[in-house]
Structures are given as structure tokens and as C-alpha cells.
Design a protein around this motif. Structure first.
Motif, PDB file in Angstrom:
ATOM      1  N   ARG B  68     -61.185   4.554 -15.261  1.00 22.94           N
ATOM      2  CA  ARG B  68     -62.490   4.124 -15.779  1.00 22.94           C
ATOM      3  C   ARG B  68     -63.536   4.096 -14.679  1.00 22.94           C
ATOM      4  O   ARG B  68     -64.659   4.554 -14.854  1.00 22.94           O
ATOM      5  CB  ARG B  68     -62.375   2.735 -16.408  1.00 22.94           C
ATOM      6  CG  ARG B  68     -61.774   2.759 -17.795  1.00 22.94           C
ATOM      7  CD  ARG B  68     -61.519   1.353 -18.294  1.00 22.94           C
ATOM      8  NE  ARG B  68     -62.742   0.548 -18.360  1.00 22.94           N
ATOM      9  CZ  ARG B  68     -62.749  -0.754 -18.529  1.00 22.94           C
ATOM     10  NH1 ARG B  68     -61.615  -1.405 -18.612  1.00 22.94           N
ATOM     11  NH2 ARG B  68     -63.882  -1.405 -18.615  1.00 22.94           N
ATOM     12  N   MET B  73     -63.412   8.818 -17.443  1.00 23.44           N
ATOM     13  CA  MET B  73     -63.423   8.496 -18.870  1.00 23.44           C
ATOM     14  C   MET B  73     -64.578   9.193 -19.585  1.00 23.44           C
ATOM     15  O   MET B  73     -64.414   9.718 -20.680  1.00 23.44           O
ATOM     16  CB  MET B  73     -63.531   6.979 -19.040  1.00 23.44           C
ATOM     17  CG  MET B  73     -63.377   6.488 -20.444  1.00 23.44           C
ATOM     18  SD  MET B  73     -61.699   6.691 -21.039  1.00 23.44           S
ATOM     19  CE  MET B  73     -60.949   5.169 -20.485  1.00 23.44           C
ATOM     20  N   ASP B  74     -65.741   9.246 -18.916  1.00 22.57           N
ATOM     21  CA  ASP B  74     -66.918   9.894 -19.520  1.00 22.57           C
ATOM     22  C   ASP B  74     -66.666  11.379 -19.729  1.00 22.57           C
ATOM     23  O   ASP B  74     -67.089  11.952 -20.730  1.00 22.57           O
ATOM     24  CB  ASP B  74     -68.149   9.683 -18.629  1.00 22.57           C
ATOM     25  CG  ASP B  74     -68.382   8.203 -18.352  1.00 22.57           C
ATOM     26  OD1 ASP B  74     -68.053   7.393 -19.237  1.00 22.57           O
ATOM     27  OD2 ASP B  74     -68.873   7.868 -17.259  1.00 22.57           O
ATOM     28  N   ILE B  77     -64.393  11.956 -22.660  1.00 23.87           N
ATOM     29  CA  ILE B  77     -65.121  11.812 -23.918  1.00 23.87           C
ATOM     30  C   ILE B  77     -65.917  13.084 -24.224  1.00 23.87           C
ATOM     31  O   ILE B  77     -65.890  13.594 -25.342  1.00 23.87           O
ATOM     32  CB  ILE B  77     -66.059  10.586 -23.849  1.00 23.87           C
ATOM     33  CG1 ILE B  77     -65.202   9.320 -23.843  1.00 23.87           C
ATOM     34  CG2 ILE B  77     -67.038  10.563 -25.015  1.00 23.87           C
ATOM     35  CD1 ILE B  77     -65.942   8.075 -23.454  1.00 23.87           C
ATOM     36  N   SER B  81     -65.331  15.424 -27.559  1.00 25.74           N
ATOM     37  CA  SER B  81     -66.351  15.239 -28.601  1.00 25.74           C
ATOM     38  C   SER B  81     -66.513  16.420 -29.571  1.00 25.74           C
ATOM     39  O   SER B  81     -66.762  16.182 -30.748  1.00 25.74           O
ATOM     40  CB  SER B  81     -67.695  14.845 -27.988  1.00 25.74           C
ATOM     41  OG  SER B  81     -68.148  15.866 -27.147  1.00 25.74           O
ATOM     42  N   GLU B  92     -71.391   7.636 -30.872  1.00 27.56           N
ATOM     43  CA  GLU B  92     -71.321   6.302 -30.267  1.00 27.56           C
ATOM     44  C   GLU B  92     -69.928   5.684 -30.399  1.00 27.56           C
ATOM     45  O   GLU B  92     -69.523   4.856 -29.589  1.00 27.56           O
ATOM     46  CB  GLU B  92     -72.336   5.353 -30.926  1.00 27.56           C
ATOM     47  CG  GLU B  92     -73.795   5.715 -30.712  1.00 27.56           C
ATOM     48  CD  GLU B  92     -74.321   6.605 -31.829  1.00 27.56           C
ATOM     49  OE1 GLU B  92     -73.511   7.342 -32.452  1.00 27.56           O
ATOM     50  OE2 GLU B  92     -75.537   6.555 -32.084  1.00 27.56           O
ATOM     51  N   PRO B  95     -66.227   6.778 -27.664  1.00 26.21           N
ATOM     52  CA  PRO B  95     -65.644   6.078 -26.511  1.00 26.21           C
ATOM     53  C   PRO B  95     -64.640   5.000 -26.928  1.00 26.21           C
ATOM     54  O   PRO B  95     -63.612   4.822 -26.275  1.00 26.21           O
ATOM     55  CB  PRO B  95     -66.858   5.454 -25.821  1.00 26.21           C
ATOM     56  CG  PRO B  95     -68.007   6.302 -26.224  1.00 26.21           C
ATOM     57  CD  PRO B  95     -67.700   6.794 -27.607  1.00 26.21           C
ATOM     58  N   MET B  99     -60.862   4.850 -25.672  1.00 26.65           N
ATOM     59  CA  MET B  99     -60.494   3.702 -24.839  1.00 26.65           C
ATOM     60  C   MET B  99     -59.392   2.858 -25.475  1.00 26.65           C
ATOM     61  O   MET B  99     -58.556   2.275 -24.787  1.00 26.65           O
ATOM     62  CB  MET B  99     -61.739   2.836 -24.610  1.00 26.65           C
ATOM     63  CG  MET B  99     -61.542   1.677 -23.665  1.00 26.65           C
ATOM     64  SD  MET B  99     -61.457   2.241 -21.974  1.00 26.65           S
ATOM     65  CE  MET B  99     -63.164   2.090 -21.469  1.00 26.65           C
ATOM     66  N   SER B 107     -61.781  -1.636 -24.478  1.00 23.25           N
ATOM     67  CA  SER B 107     -62.275  -1.236 -25.787  1.00 23.25           C
ATOM     68  C   SER B 107     -62.985  -2.394 -26.478  1.00 23.25           C
ATOM     69  O   SER B 107     -63.969  -2.191 -27.182  1.00 23.25           O
ATOM     70  CB  SER B 107     -61.139  -0.686 -26.654  1.00 23.25           C
ATOM     71  OG  SER B 107     -60.079  -1.586 -26.723  1.00 23.25           O
ATOM     72  N   LEU B 110     -66.465  -2.361 -25.229  1.00 23.89           N
ATOM     73  CA  LEU B 110     -67.264  -1.308 -25.862  1.00 23.89           C
ATOM     74  C   LEU B 110     -67.669  -1.705 -27.278  1.00 23.89           C
ATOM     75  O   LEU B 110     -68.813  -1.513 -27.689  1.00 23.89           O
ATOM     76  CB  LEU B 110     -66.472  -0.002 -25.908  1.00 23.89           C
ATOM     77  CG  LEU B 110     -66.293   0.749 -24.591  1.00 23.89           C
ATOM     78  CD1 LEU B 110     -65.361   1.934 -24.786  1.00 23.89           C
ATOM     79  CD2 LEU B 110     -67.646   1.221 -24.084  1.00 23.89           C
TER      80      LEU B 110
END
Lengths: 207, 181
Positions: B68, B73-74, B77, B81, B92, B95, B99, B107, B110
Motif C-alpha cells: 500500500r 495498490m494504485d 487498480i 479497471s 470509485e 479500490p 483492498m 478497506s 476506504l
């Protein structure tokens, strides 16, 4: 498998961290999480002791035998390798019930006790048994009838109907559980997942 | 007496553990079990179990914490996606979906953030709440549960857990679309 997942997580973190110039953050996260792990484990000691004490009373009174009888039709299908009146059954049932009620504090001690009992029946002590995987699949995909944590969050953030998600949560959880049971039953027959079982069996026979 | 649904849920939630304890101890008394001795005997194991899970907790939580913090992690994603766009997962909410199997606190953070931004009763708020409630932190559970008994080869546990998570997340999306929009 867990080996590869773990190694990939660490390797990717360090490479990506280096590229992003976030290595100090990565290091800090590693140390912080190591500390957090110990806090979690220490926080568990008291709760664990309490539930193991209660469970021992249940065992000594024979209440687990009654539970075993009631759930026998289901347990025979899910865990054919485990005798119906084995202590593993009681611990698994209590773990799953705690999950259904959203009581994660109670779920972990029962779950760890269940694994301990399942391991007693396991032939290869280093390799997961079919029942263990089915149990964990049920556990990680557990239906939650009362998702207490998330309802709490919704209330605190001013939801007009915090309980609105109970129905959708139960439906989604039921789908996850159904898939979990089917997947564990199908996968356990695949040769790919039985290689390790045979390899360790041969190894222990050589010894 | 408030008999609203939310209140009934609250009452069940609050009384579940005391009732279970009462039933077990009560039945033990009825069966003439030496309650106190039995309890102590069982409770002795608490310390050992808690201590035994430390190495596994450290291993899994450190790896996920690093992942993370590094920003990986980004990227994960972004990578997934296109796939989730196909099933109509809002950007939205993605993630949260990724997670969830890795980190419970991550999570929940988030989910809380999304609920704060979009409101708890919005479609997104309801969706991420359902997602959070209908899946578990698979990797944490696998590492800790297998760890305590010394299982090193997990066989089909990881694929089974992940497929169940995916099914739960997709089911959450479908049912929320039907109910909330």
C-alpha cells in the motif's frame, strides 16, 4: 501459492516504491505493520483465553454432541472426512455462527481452535486438508446477517436507513458462499492441487 | 418499546454473546461439569495460540503494508479497471473491491471515506457497504489460520478464496443495482 503471493507483494512494493521515490514510506509501513501485528496478537490473548475456557465447558458438558447431531446432514456433505461428533465440528460451527452475527472478536478464537482440531485429523501436517480449505472458504466468504461494523459506520455518518444494506449483504454473501463451496469441492479434485499432497506423502514414507 | 428493524438488529447484536455464554455454562451446570476447573483448563491455551500467530501476522501485514505504501495498490487498480468496467463497477468502488481481500482496516478506511464523500444512502455508499459486509480479508484469514497449525502448502485455498471474493463482489454490484438504483 501463499509463497508466491507474499514474495510478489514484497518485490513489487520495493520496485514500485523505488520508482515512486516512496522507499522511506515503504520502510516505515513495514516497521509499523510489524508492530501492529504484535499488538493484534497481544490483544487477542484475553479474548482467546475466555472463549477457549467457554469452549472447554461446552466440550465437557457434551453440548457439542447435540450440536453435531443437528448439523449432521450439512456437515456430512461439507466435511466428509470429519466425524460428526468431532470437536472440530463444534468449533467450526461456532466460528461460522460468530461470522454470521458479525462478531469478529469471537470468530477468530473459534476459528483457530477449529484449525487445531482439523490438524489432528490431517495426515500430512504441512499440507492443507480438503476440510481445512472448505472451512476457510466458508469462513472468508461468510454470510453476515448482522454486518455490525459497517452499520456502525453508516449510523455515525448520519445514514437515514443504516440497516438498508442487510438484505443486499445477505444476498451477496450467499452467492459468495455458494461459489466458495463449489470451488473448494471442484478444485480439491484437480491434479494441480494434489501434487503437493502426493509429494509430501512420498517424502514421509521414505523417512 | 421501539420495534423498528434497526432496533431489533441492535438487540440481537448486543445479546448474542451473553446468550451463547449463558446457554453453554447453563448446560454445563445441568450436566454437573466442574465449570470453573473446565474453564481454567481451556483458557490456559489462550496465550500460546495468540503468541503462535505473531510470525504469520507479521509476514502478511508487513507485505500488505509495504504494498500500500509503495503506491503499487494504485497501479493494480489501474490495471484491473478495464475488466471491472465491463461488469459496470463504478470506478470509485473498485479500490474497495481490491483492498477487501488484503486488508480489513484498509478497506474499512476506504469504505468510510466513500460514505463520507457520497453519503451513506447514495448508490455508491450502499454498494461499498454491501461489498464490505459480504466478503472477508481472505489473505489475513489464510495466513493466520494456516499459520497457527503450521500448514505450509495451502493447495487450492488461495484460488478458492479469491474466486469466492470475486463472486461476492460481483453479486454485491448486481443486487445493489437492482435494489438501490
Amino acid at each position: 501459492m501463499l509463497n508466491y503471493v507474499w514474495f510478489s507483494l514484497v518485490l513489487i512494493s520495493i520496485i514500485v516504491g523505488a520508482i515512486n521515490g516512496k522507499l522511506p514510506e515503504v520502510t516505515k509501513a513495514a516497521f509499523d505493520m510489524a508492530q501492529t501485528s504484535v499488538n493484534i496478537a497481544f490483544g487477542l490473548i484475553g479474548i482467546m483465553a475466555m472463549w477457549l475456557g467457554i469452549l472447554k465447558i461446552a466440550e465437557d458438558s457434551g453440548v457439542d454432541k447435540i450440536i453435531a447431531k443437528i448439523i449432521r446432514p450439512v456437515s456430512k456433505f461439507l466435511f466428509p472426512d470429519i466425524p460428526a461428533d468431532h470437536p472440530a465440528m463444534t468449533a467450526m460451527l461456532l466460528n461460522l455462527s460468530a461470522n454470521w452475527l458479525g462478531l469478529s472478536n469471537a470468530a477468530t478464537p473459534f476459528g483457530l481452535k477449529a484449525m487445531d482440531e482439523l490438524q489432528k485429523l490431517n495426515e500430512n501436517k504441512e499440507v492443507a486438508s480438503n476440510s481445512m480449505v472448505t472451512f476457510l472458504a466458508l469462513n472468508t466468504a461468510a454470510i453476515t446477517f448482522i454486518p455490525a461494523t459497517i452499520i456502525g459506520v453508516r449510523i455515525s455518518l448520519g445514514s437515514a436507513s443504516p440497516q438498508a444494506i442487510i438484505f443486499t449483504t445477505i444476498v451477496a454473501g450467499s452467492c459468495a458462499t455458494t461459489v466458495a463451496v463449489i470451488a473448494s469441492k471442484v478444485f480439491q479434485k484437480l491434479p494441480v492441487f494434489n501434487k503437493e499432497l502426493k509429494a509430501t506423502k512420498a517424502e514421509s514414507e521414505e523417512k | 418499546m421501539d420495534l423498528s428493524f434497526a432496533n431489533i438488529v441492535q438487540v440481537i447484536s448486543d445479546s448474542a454473546i451473553p446468550v451463547v455464554i449463558l446457554l453453554i455454562v447453563g448446560y454445563g451446570l445441568f450436566k454437573k461439569v466442574k465449570l470453573y476447573e473446565s474453564f481454567i483448563d481451556g483458557a490456559k491455551g489462550g496465550f500460546d495460540v495468540a503468541i503462535k500467530i505473531i510470525p504469520f501476522l507479521v509476514a502478511i501485514l508487513v507485505a500488505i503494508g509495504m504494498f500500500r505504501a509503495s503506491g503499487a495498490m494504485d497501479y493494480l487498480i489501474a490495471l484491473i479497471s478495464p475488466l471491472t468496467n465491463l461488469v459496470g463497477m463504478p470506478a470509485e468502488a473498485l479500490p474497495v473491491a481490491i483492498m477487501r481481500p488484503l486488508s480489513g482496516s484498509g478497506s474499512l478506511g476506504l469504505v468510510t471515506e466513500i460514505i463520507k464523500t457520497h453519503g451513506p444512502d447514495s448508490f455508491l455508499g450502499n454498494l461499498v457497504s454491501t461489498m464490505y459486509g459480504s466478503t472477508e480479508t481472505t489473505f489475513y484469514v489464510l495466513a493466520v489460520y494456516f499459520g497457527t497449525v503450521g500448514i505450509k502448502k495451502t493447495r487450492h485455498a488461495v484460488p478458492t478464496g479469491l474466486i469466492a471474493d470475486a463472486a461476492g463482489l460481483v453479486a454485491a454490484l448486481i443486487i445493489c443495482k437492482l435494489v438501490f438504483s
